[in-house]
Scaffold this active site. Structure first.
Site, mmCIF file in Angstrom:
data_model
loop_
_atom_site.group_PDB
_atom_site.id
_atom_site.type_symbol
_atom_site.label_atom_id
_atom_site.label_comp_id
_atom_site.label_asym_id
_atom_site.label_seq_id
_atom_site.Cartn_x
_atom_site.Cartn_y
_atom_site.Cartn_z
ATOM 1 C CE1 TYR A 1 -3.735 2.448 0.407
ATOM 2 C CE2 TYR A 1 -2.427 3.403 2.177
ATOM 3 C CZ TYR A 1 -3.493 3.476 1.304
ATOM 4 O OH TYR A 1 -4.318 4.572 1.323
ATOM 5 C CG ASP B 1 5.822 3.871 0.787
ATOM 6 O OD1 ASP B 1 6.121 4.537 1.801
ATOM 7 O OD2 ASP B 1 4.663 3.750 0.359
ATOM 8 C CE LYS C 1 1.528 5.452 7.792
ATOM 9 N NZ LYS C 1 0.186 5.104 8.119
HETATM 10 N N1 PMP Z 1 2.876 4.419 2.115
HETATM 11 C C1 PMP Z 1 2.762 3.551 3.124
HETATM 12 C C2 PMP Z 1 3.752 2.445 3.244
HETATM 13 C C3 PMP Z 1 1.721 3.688 4.045
HETATM 14 O O1 PMP Z 1 1.592 2.808 5.036
HETATM 15 C C4 PMP Z 1 0.810 4.745 3.893
HETATM 16 C C5 PMP Z 1 -0.352 4.952 4.854
HETATM 17 N N2 PMP Z 1 -0.672 3.954 5.692
HETATM 18 C C6 PMP Z 1 0.983 5.629 2.830
HETATM 19 C C7 PMP Z 1 2.025 5.446 1.969
HETATM 20 C C8 PMP Z 1 0.039 6.777 2.623
HETATM 21 O O2 PMP Z 1 0.258 7.728 3.595
HETATM 22 P P1 PMP Z 1 -0.915 8.760 3.975
HETATM 23 O O3 PMP Z 1 -1.992 7.968 4.613
HETATM 24 O O4 PMP Z 1 -0.236 9.737 4.896
HETATM 25 O O5 PMP Z 1 -1.351 9.407 2.712
#
Ligand code: PMP
Length: 429
Positions: free
Chosen positions: A145, A240, A268
């Protein structure tokens, strides 16, 4: 008699004015059933709901709260920052300090741009990879994700996994076709996709330790192979690290595994709970961004002074080295959970990495999205609610990570272990 909970009525009110009553799908508890918890406040290792009930929190706002909720020093810092204003839409000295601090933690991020969410970081990195290479295709992992940018909503984990809608309505097929999804920990699948389509692939994006199919550590050598194969085909490797950044250790998964990506996405923990994320990497790639380069990317609130102040405070604190103690405490906790599983011979698999963990309700070892999906969702839902009613708040979905923070103490974890044991004896009487 106990007072009835305010939550069901609150949720009905919310549903009248907010789609599904929530501002992000997994919060609606569809993966576990029941009424979502409405949180009033949080401090340290705990959340309090609108009934005043307290929960030991392992969701940690989905990862950011590695130092626990509302640390006093962060609140002091924010009070100081806010006196100077809440947004300028202009360059600030603190953004320079933050870009340097990020580079000190994650040296592969030679240059960094700040954005406001992980989604934006990934969306920008993917556009940049396409602009830099002049290629269109992106390779990702089944169950990975990366936020909800159109190109990433293909075989997506997290909410996508929970709801079984890996491909979202509204994403044009023409665009989705440019995203190729492959199984994790399968070097042959990676080789094959690059052998067949290498010249068209702009980037391979992955969470180096996937956490959105639940936590699934990489097999030995997988990340090194990913580095080698992408480089050989002139494609970029994008890590990511929105979850793993500053989580596994101060330098993220790339430090733990010693693999250097071309681009990295952070979010985060970086913002300490404020809306802040970043993407960065090799200078020659980052310099393709506008206005110097042809790849457009922008943001009214990018580098927001409150969020940047929070990030500077977070990175100062994380530079004092809390990870060693945190990971040691986590290891003890995980060992104790494993002992419970083994003593009672339960059909469970505990996957962990640093201070993250996922309990899968399957005997199969979980190494990719396919094996993650062998987990019994009904058992997870029951386990979740047995824990919730005993004051332990886990991620309200099977396909997520749970997080330990420095605000958790050994005593908190011992209490959690007791709750887990009681909950498991309800799931497996
Ligand atoms: N990349 C990863 C690995 C994530 O876990 C998340 C959100 N859980 C995102 C991107 C997207 O981040 P956001 O919810 O701040 O848009």
């Amino acid at each position: 008699m106990a007072k009835p909970s305010a939550m069901p009525a609150l949720f009905r009110e919310a549903e009248k004015v907010i789609p599904s009553g929530v501002n992000s799908p997994v919060r609606a508890f569809r993966g576990v059933g029941g009424t979502p918890v409405f949180v009033r406040r949080a401090k340290g290792a705990f959340l309090w709901d609108e009934d005043g009930k307290r929960y030991l929190d392992f969701c940690a706002s989905w990862g950011p709260m590695i130092l626990g909720h509302a640390p006093a020093g962060l609140l002091t810092r924010l009070r100081r920052e806010i006196k100077n204003g809440t947004s300028f839409g202009a360059a600030t000295v603190k953004e320079v300090h933050l870009a340097k601090a990020i580079r000190a933690f994650v040296p592969s991020m030679e240059k960094t741009r700040l954005v406001s969410s992980g989604t934006e970081a990934v969306m920008s990195a993917v556009r940049l990879a396409r602009g830099f290479t002049g290629r269109k295709k992106i390779v990702k992992l089944d169950g990975g994700y990366h936020g909800h940018a159109d190109s990433m909503l293909v075989q997506a984990g997290s909410g996508g996994a929970t709801f079984g809608i890996p491909d979202s309505a509204g994403v044009p097929e023409e665009l989705a076709r440019l995203t190729i999804s492959i199984p994790f920990n399968d070097v042959e699948a990676l080789e094959k996709v690059f052998r067949e389509q290498g010249k068209e692939i702009a980037a391979f994006i992955l969470e180096p330790v996937p956490a959105n199919m639940g936590v699934v550590p990489p097999a030995a050598g997988y990340l090194e192979e990913a580095r080698e194969i992408t480089a050989r085909h002139g494609a970029l490797l994008i890590f990511d690290e929105v979850i793993t950044g500053f989580r596994l250790n101060a330098g993220g998964a790339q430090k733990v595994y010693g693999v250097k990506p071309d681009l990295t996405c952070l979010g985060k923990i970086l913002g300490g709970g404020l809306p802040l994320a970043a993407f960065g990497g090799r200078e020659e790639i980052m310099d393709k961004l506008a206005p110097q380069g042809p790849v457009y990317q922008a943001g009214t609130l990018s580098g927001n002074p409150l969020a940047v102040g929070a990030a500077l405070w977070m990175l100062e604190r994380l530079s004092t080295g809390p990870h060693k103690k945190l990971n040691r405490m986590a290891t003890t906790f995980f060992k104790d959970i494993r002992a419970v599983i083994e003593n009672r011979n339960l059909p469970l698999t505990l996957n962990t990495s640093g201070s993250m963990f996922t309990l899968f309700f399957t005997k199969e070892s979980v190494t990719d999205y396919r094996s993650a999906k062998t987990s019994n969702a009904k058992h997870y839902a029951r386990f979740f609610h047995e824990c919730l009613s005993r004051g332990v708040y886990l991620a309200p979905s099977q396909f997520e990570a749970n997080f330990i923070s420095t605000a958790h103490s050994y005593t908190h974890l011992e209490n959690a272990l007791e709750v887990f044991e009681e909950a498991l004896s309800q799931v497996f009487p």
